[in-house]
Design a protein around this motif. Structure first.
Motif, mmCIF file in Angstrom:
data_model
loop_
_atom_site.group_PDB
_atom_site.id
_atom_site.type_symbol
_atom_site.label_atom_id
_atom_site.label_comp_id
_atom_site.label_asym_id
_atom_site.label_seq_id
_atom_site.Cartn_x
_atom_site.Cartn_y
_atom_site.Cartn_z
ATOM 1 N N THR A 116 -64.032 6.019 17.977
ATOM 2 C CA THR A 116 -63.784 7.426 18.296
ATOM 3 C C THR A 116 -63.437 8.218 17.040
ATOM 4 N N LEU A 117 -62.560 7.669 16.202
ATOM 5 C CA LEU A 117 -62.186 8.354 14.962
ATOM 6 C C LEU A 117 -63.399 8.523 14.048
ATOM 7 N N ARG A 118 -64.210 7.501 13.958
ATOM 8 C CA ARG A 118 -65.420 7.564 13.123
ATOM 9 C C ARG A 118 -66.362 8.661 13.626
ATOM 10 N N GLN A 119 -66.563 8.727 14.938
ATOM 11 C CA GLN A 119 -67.480 9.717 15.503
ATOM 12 C C GLN A 119 -66.945 11.141 15.355
ATOM 13 N N LEU A 120 -65.654 11.325 15.600
ATOM 14 C CA LEU A 120 -65.066 12.664 15.466
ATOM 15 C C LEU A 120 -65.089 13.131 14.016
ATOM 16 N N THR A 121 -64.902 12.197 13.095
ATOM 17 C CA THR A 121 -64.984 12.523 11.669
ATOM 18 C C THR A 121 -66.427 12.863 11.299
ATOM 19 N N GLN A 122 -67.364 12.082 11.796
ATOM 20 C CA GLN A 122 -68.790 12.312 11.523
ATOM 21 C C GLN A 122 -69.232 13.693 11.999
ATOM 22 N N ASP A 123 -68.700 14.134 13.126
ATOM 23 C CA ASP A 123 -69.062 15.446 13.674
ATOM 24 C C ASP A 123 -68.300 16.589 13.013
ATOM 25 N N GLY A 124 -67.365 16.267 12.131
ATOM 26 C CA GLY A 124 -66.615 17.310 11.440
ATOM 27 C C GLY A 124 -65.454 17.873 12.237
ATOM 28 N N LEU A 125 -65.028 17.153 13.274
ATOM 29 C CA LEU A 125 -63.914 17.618 14.093
ATOM 30 C C LEU A 125 -62.566 17.171 13.542
ATOM 31 N N MET A 126 -62.585 16.169 12.677
ATOM 32 C CA MET A 126 -61.356 15.707 12.035
ATOM 33 C C MET A 126 -61.688 15.183 10.652
ATOM 34 N N THR A 127 -60.633 15.067 9.862
ATOM 35 C CA THR A 127 -60.790 14.495 8.530
ATOM 36 C C THR A 127 -60.011 13.199 8.454
ATOM 37 N N ARG A 128 -60.476 12.333 7.570
ATOM 38 C CA ARG A 128 -59.802 11.064 7.281
ATOM 39 C C ARG A 128 -59.415 11.137 5.817
ATOM 40 N N THR A 129 -58.106 11.115 5.553
ATOM 41 C CA THR A 129 -57.625 11.201 4.183
ATOM 42 C C THR A 129 -56.942 9.900 3.809
ATOM 43 N N SER A 130 -57.442 9.273 2.763
ATOM 44 C CA SER A 130 -56.865 8.033 2.256
ATOM 45 C C SER A 130 -56.013 8.384 1.037
ATOM 46 N N HIS A 131 -54.725 8.089 1.120
ATOM 47 C CA HIS A 131 -53.802 8.377 0.024
ATOM 48 C C HIS A 131 -53.714 7.158 -0.884
ATOM 49 N N PRO A 132 -53.848 7.365 -2.192
ATOM 50 C CA PRO A 132 -53.836 6.231 -3.140
ATOM 51 C C PRO A 132 -52.413 5.706 -3.360
ATOM 52 N N GLU A 133 -51.932 4.964 -2.400
ATOM 53 C CA GLU A 133 -50.590 4.394 -2.458
ATOM 54 C C GLU A 133 -50.682 2.907 -2.172
ATOM 55 N N VAL A 134 -49.592 2.211 -2.449
ATOM 56 C CA VAL A 134 -49.512 0.799 -2.094
ATOM 57 C C VAL A 134 -48.331 0.654 -1.145
ATOM 58 N N PRO A 135 -48.557 0.218 0.085
ATOM 59 C CA PRO A 135 -49.850 -0.055 0.720
ATOM 60 C C PRO A 135 -50.605 1.256 0.985
ATOM 61 N N PRO A 136 -51.919 1.182 1.152
ATOM 62 C CA PRO A 136 -52.717 2.387 1.380
ATOM 63 C C PRO A 136 -52.279 3.109 2.654
ATOM 64 N N ARG A 137 -52.326 4.423 2.597
ATOM 65 C CA ARG A 137 -51.956 5.242 3.760
ATOM 66 C C ARG A 137 -53.155 6.124 4.096
ATOM 67 N N VAL A 138 -53.599 6.045 5.353
ATOM 68 C CA VAL A 138 -54.726 6.846 5.820
ATOM 69 C C VAL A 138 -54.233 7.733 6.955
ATOM 70 N N GLU A 139 -54.577 9.017 6.885
ATOM 71 C CA GLU A 139 -54.186 9.959 7.925
ATOM 72 C C GLU A 139 -55.418 10.653 8.495
ATOM 73 N N TYR A 140 -55.312 10.986 9.772
ATOM 74 C CA TYR A 140 -56.363 11.705 10.477
ATOM 75 C C TYR A 140 -55.811 13.053 10.898
ATOM 76 N N GLU A 141 -56.629 14.081 10.706
ATOM 77 C CA GLU A 141 -56.182 15.443 11.008
ATOM 78 C C GLU A 141 -57.360 16.254 11.527
ATOM 79 N N LEU A 142 -57.075 17.166 12.461
ATOM 80 C CA LEU A 142 -58.126 18.031 12.989
ATOM 81 C C LEU A 142 -58.571 19.025 11.928
#
Length: 140
Positions: A71-97
């Motif tokens: 679902t997250l992949r499809q919503l991101t693909q359609d441009g309804l949300m973004t996936r932001t990967s923060h360069p931290e250890v451990p990695p942090r990924v956030e999803y936002e509309l």
């Protein structure tokens, strides 16, 4: 909404009347995506702002990890949300509309509220129909 000369209209009545068959295919694809239960719930829980995957998984009760990932992949693909990967250890990924996704919030919220407001009535109707269809009928 005008149909281009030479293009075939697929709908005769309703809000899609006069749209080309090609446009209707596109509309159905978008409605399939944003109208499925998981997409609606993911969009709704992201109303307050970005969330991490684990937080989303806890917030959308009943969704499997596989279905959330899809679902997250499809919503991101359609441009309804973004996936932001923060360069931290451990990695942090956030999803936002995105603004496009936020445009759906009023519709999603209204649909969820309507469903909640009418849950008891719908449940009664389903129960009544279920009882009627399971009652044996007598033929004369």
């Amino acid at each position: 909404m005008k149909v281009k000369p030479g293009s075939e209209s697929a709908a005769v009545i309703g809000p899609c009347a006069g749209l080309s068959a090609e446009r209707l295919v596109s509309i159905r694809q978008v409605l399939d995506r944003v109208g499925d239960k998981w997409s609606l719930l993911v969009i709704a829980v992201l109303e307050e702002g970005p969330l991490r995957y684990t937080d989303l998984h806890h917030a959308v009760t009943g969704i499997s990890q596989r279905m959330l990932t899809l679902t997250l992949r499809q919503l991101t693909q359609d441009g309804l949300m973004t996936r932001t990967s923060h360069p931290e250890v451990p990695p942090r990924v956030e999803y936002e509309l995105t603004p496009l996704g936020r445009g759906l919030l009023d519709i999603v919220t209204a649909l969820i509220e309507w469903t909640s407001d009418h849950h008891d009535e719908i449940h009664r109707n389903r129960t009544r129909v279920g009882e009627t269809s399971s009652t044996p009928t007598r033929s004369d």
